[in-house]
Design a protein around this motif. Structure first.
Motif, mmCIF file in Angstrom:
data_model
loop_
_atom_site.group_PDB
_atom_site.id
_atom_site.type_symbol
_atom_site.label_atom_id
_atom_site.label_comp_id
_atom_site.label_asym_id
_atom_site.label_seq_id
_atom_site.Cartn_x
_atom_site.Cartn_y
_atom_site.Cartn_z
ATOM 1 N N THR A 1 40.834 25.207 53.831
ATOM 2 C CA THR A 1 39.825 26.078 53.973
ATOM 3 C C THR A 1 40.033 26.336 55.321
ATOM 4 O O THR A 1 41.228 26.109 55.925
ATOM 5 C CB THR A 1 38.424 26.028 54.335
ATOM 6 O OG1 THR A 1 38.647 24.912 55.441
ATOM 7 C CG2 THR A 1 37.800 25.123 53.648
ATOM 8 N N THR B 1 32.374 30.245 51.472
ATOM 9 C CA THR B 1 32.274 31.417 53.226
ATOM 10 C C THR B 1 33.942 31.352 54.041
ATOM 11 O O THR B 1 34.601 30.215 54.300
ATOM 12 C CB THR B 1 31.269 31.117 54.226
ATOM 13 O OG1 THR B 1 30.253 30.776 53.397
ATOM 14 C CG2 THR B 1 31.200 32.286 55.577
ATOM 15 N N GLY B 2 34.359 32.968 54.019
ATOM 16 C CA GLY B 2 35.315 33.092 54.154
ATOM 17 C C GLY B 2 37.430 32.214 53.145
ATOM 18 O O GLY B 2 36.444 31.944 52.335
ATOM 19 N N ASP C 1 28.727 27.189 47.374
ATOM 20 C CA ASP C 1 29.172 28.432 47.674
ATOM 21 C C ASP C 1 29.993 28.135 48.798
ATOM 22 O O ASP C 1 31.674 27.393 48.852
ATOM 23 C CB ASP C 1 27.886 28.169 49.282
ATOM 24 C CG ASP C 1 28.118 29.650 49.818
ATOM 25 O OD1 ASP C 1 27.946 30.504 49.767
ATOM 26 O OD2 ASP C 1 27.587 29.486 50.533
ATOM 27 N N ALA D 1 36.513 29.463 57.467
ATOM 28 C CA ALA D 1 36.130 29.275 56.108
ATOM 29 C C ALA D 1 34.979 27.815 56.151
ATOM 30 O O ALA D 1 35.124 26.934 57.296
ATOM 31 C CB ALA D 1 36.836 29.772 55.040
ATOM 32 N N HIS D 2 33.884 27.686 55.060
ATOM 33 C CA HIS D 2 33.296 26.559 54.917
ATOM 34 C C HIS D 2 33.112 26.544 53.887
ATOM 35 O O HIS D 2 33.461 27.676 52.407
ATOM 36 C CB HIS D 2 31.700 27.094 55.529
ATOM 37 C CG HIS D 2 31.863 27.367 56.920
ATOM 38 N ND1 HIS D 2 31.988 28.396 57.501
ATOM 39 C CD2 HIS D 2 32.058 26.431 57.655
ATOM 40 C CE1 HIS D 2 32.024 28.565 58.715
ATOM 41 N NE2 HIS D 2 31.490 27.141 59.606
ATOM 42 N N LYS E 1 32.693 31.095 44.135
ATOM 43 C CA LYS E 1 31.063 29.805 44.187
ATOM 44 C C LYS E 1 30.824 29.789 42.569
ATOM 45 O O LYS E 1 32.058 30.698 41.300
ATOM 46 C CB LYS E 1 30.450 31.470 43.884
ATOM 47 C CG LYS E 1 28.825 30.400 43.684
ATOM 48 C CD LYS E 1 27.614 32.087 44.068
ATOM 49 C CE LYS E 1 26.839 30.958 44.367
ATOM 50 N NZ LYS E 1 25.129 31.011 44.661
#
Length: 611
Positions: free
Chosen positions: A66, A37-38, A35, A70-71, A54
């Protein structure tokens, strides 16, 4: 992306067609991004950048970067998860499948930022998983933990399992520092830092959120623990929003500072109030009790004393102390007392000697839960039993050099794994016979062991030196007993247990096996211990080379085939290149003769010759 998928399919097809090749040697493995994020990127092989998405495959040499919000959730094998936090740079240094172990070898390098790592399955002896920062190396032992790096400081916080921490400098060997569940360690570039109780206020927001989600999914967590976690998450969320609105960012998502008397230091659990700070971007003063230090206790109940836990209470007051495994309360004034600490802002919770000695023998840890007048419940404090470190024989060295115990025919040198001293205030015990017992069995009279008198004992570094009155029998066996309690570890006070050890009294070379390659020619040189008084090769006895069965012995010619000279207390033996090049490929036994008082023996060396 299409090209990457095709490459993976081709690699899989090759592995299925040739399974024997897959285990013949270490091979590279692939991880997968679960996954994102950001905004985040992956530098493939550390070079070309790709947007992190992903299901993207990653492997050895890739760099994950990152953005500030973000993650990345990354899977390395089915049992290793890495959560990469904001503003982080993580290098996959090593990701291989070992020919010996299913898990293989994994090594990550954290250049900045923070990561949460979960290793669900215990690693095998042949497996290795470690994470490095520029100053520190963390060895994983089946665990869940956090690593952060900023401003030349490394942070390690452990939720489950254990993490062994050491300095990353190759020039200086350092012992591992063990960080256990509920503990954390701040390590500066010079290697300083002490293990302390885990402070949730020092964890990055993404770790707290993930930990809260894990506890909530698993169920069974104490409500007060979940409430505390929720409050810390809310406070950290407010801090991050405020920082972004004011256009300021922290130096690191994991390393946070608060000003105490004008000196920057690792932060404590923050308050949920916003009005207690002094402005200027500083954190408000903590209001929740925090742990400063937790002691260890002795495994033997009779040796236990008071256990003093140092805390900062910030005006709060301890009203109840409970042992967590039995859920029984300790009695104030009997089992524990609360006293002032060394500093005005510190309080000491003293678990009394009488209570500690009543805790069962052999227990590895003692968990306590503290309740406060404010209604706050501190998560479990865990006291660990001290691991005894008595002087023990260095069996690895003894097995590597089986004859090295006997230095000469009147001296025995016994190596230990730790520093040693006599358990008599540094003095040699009197009488010596009460501490050391020796017997010598001659090869010609195996049924008649006879004692040897010890004339002196001394310590050189980690070695016990035993001097004998008279000489040992050449080509014999010596057995000796070191009575319990003769030695102790000067750093811990732990006493040595009874030791029984035997050794052959015979000459030996520093290498018992060697390979000679004709493609890399050169003389072969050995240092041979002739036990001081024994005579080496001369005209009376031949230096012999034969096959492993002893057949076809070949006498070597001194000066032409080999040379020897005295080197201190040892013999330097040289087998010449010209002779070695005349040998056919195969295995040979070299026997170098030594004689003492008309008793003949040999130093025996296995030589493998290759083209």
């Amino acid at each position: 992306m299409k090209f990457i998928r095709i490459t993976l399919l081709l690699l899989l097809a090759v592995t299925m067609l040739t399974p024997e090749a897959a285990v013949a040697k270490d091979t590279k493995k692939f991880g997968k991004i679960l996954d994102v994020t950001g905004s985040a990127v992956v530098k493939k092989g550390g070079e070309k950048k790709f947007k992190a998405v992903k299901n993207m495959a990653v492997t050895e040499g890739d760099v994950l970067i990152t953005g500030e919000e973000a993650h990345i959730e990354l899977e390395l094998d089915s049992d290793k998860l890495v959560y990469v936090g904001p503003d982080t740079k993580l290098v996959i240094h090593e990701l291989v499948k070992s020919a010996k172990a299913m898990e293989g070898k994994t090594s990550l390098s954290l250049q900045k930022g923070s990561v949460l790592i979960k290793v669900k399955k215990k690693l095998t002896e042949d497996s290795r998983f470690e994470i490095k920062t520029p100053t520190t190396v963390m060895g994983v032992m089946g665990t869940e933990f956090i690593v952060g790096y900023a401003q030349a400081q490394t942070y390690v916080g452990v939720l489950e399992g254990r993490v062994a921490v050491r300095r990353a400098t190759a020039a200086e060997a350092t012992a591992d520092v063990m960080v256990r569940p509920g503990e954390q360690l701040w390590r500066t570039a010079d290697g300083t830092g002490t293990v302390e109780a885990l402070d949730w206020g020092d964890l990055p927001l993404f770790v707290l959120e993930q930990h809260y989600e894990d506890l909530n999914s698993a169920g069974g967590a104490l409500p007060e623990v979940m409430d505390l976690l929720q409050r810390v998450i809310e406070q950290k969320t407010e801090e991050e929003l405020s920082s972004r609105q004011n256009g300021t960012t922290a130096a690191s998502p994991v390393i946070r500072f608060e000003e105490e008397g004008g000196i920057s230091s690792p932060g404590s659990l923050p308050s949920g109030n916003s009005g207690g700070g002094s402005g200027g971007g500083q954190d408000p003063a903590p209001t929740y009790p925090t742990i400063i230090s937790v002691p260890e206790f002795e495994q033997d109940p009779e040796q236990r004393t008071d256990a003093s836990i140092v805390l900062k209470l910030y005006g709060d007051r301890i009203i109840r102390v409970m042992r967590t495994d039995t859920e029984t309360d300790l009695v104030e004034g009997v089992d524990y007392v609360v006293a002032a600490g060394a500093n005005p802002d510190q309080t000491v919770l003293v678990i009394q000697t009488s209570y500690m000695q009543g805790v069962e023998s052999g227990i590895e840890s003692l968990g306590l839960k503290l309740f406060f007048a404010s209604g706050f419940h501190l998560p479990m404090i865990e006291l660990h039993a001290r691991v005894p470190q008595p002087p023990e024989l260095d069996m690895e060295l003894i097995e590597k050099e089986p004859y090295s115990l006997v230095w000469d025919l009147s001296t025995i040198s016994v190596p230990f794994t730790t520093a040693i001293e006599f358990n008599t205030g540094g003095r040699v015990p009197d009488p010596i016979e009460s501490a050391i017992t020796l017997t010598n069995v001659a090869a010609y009279d195996p049924d008649n062991p006879h004692p040897k008198v010890v004339s002196g004992l001394s310590i050189e570094g980690n070695r016990l030196i035993i001097k004998l009155d008279g000489s040992l029998e050449f080509k014999s066996e010596i057995t000796f007993y070191i009575q319990e309690g003769l030695l102790r570890n000067p750093n811990t006070g732990d006493l040595q247990s009874l030791i029984e050890l035997s050794s052959e009294v015979k000459p030996h070379a520093d290498r018992e096996q060697v390979t000679y390659s004709k493609s890399e020619p050169g003389d072969l040189v050995w240092l041979v211990n002739g036990l001081g008084d024994a005579f080496g090769p001369d005209d009376d006895y031949d230096t012999v080379l034969s096959d492993p069965t002893g057949a076809d012995p070949q006498s070597l010619m001194s000066l032409q085939d080999f040379n020897w000279e005295i080197d201190g207390s040892q013999l330097r033996f040289t087998l010449r290149q010209a002779f070695l090049n005349t040998l056919d490929p195969g295995e040979y036994i070299l026997q170098i003769p030594f004689e003492y008082l008309d008793v003949l023996d040999h130093a025996v060396i296995m030589i493998t010759v290759e083209n």
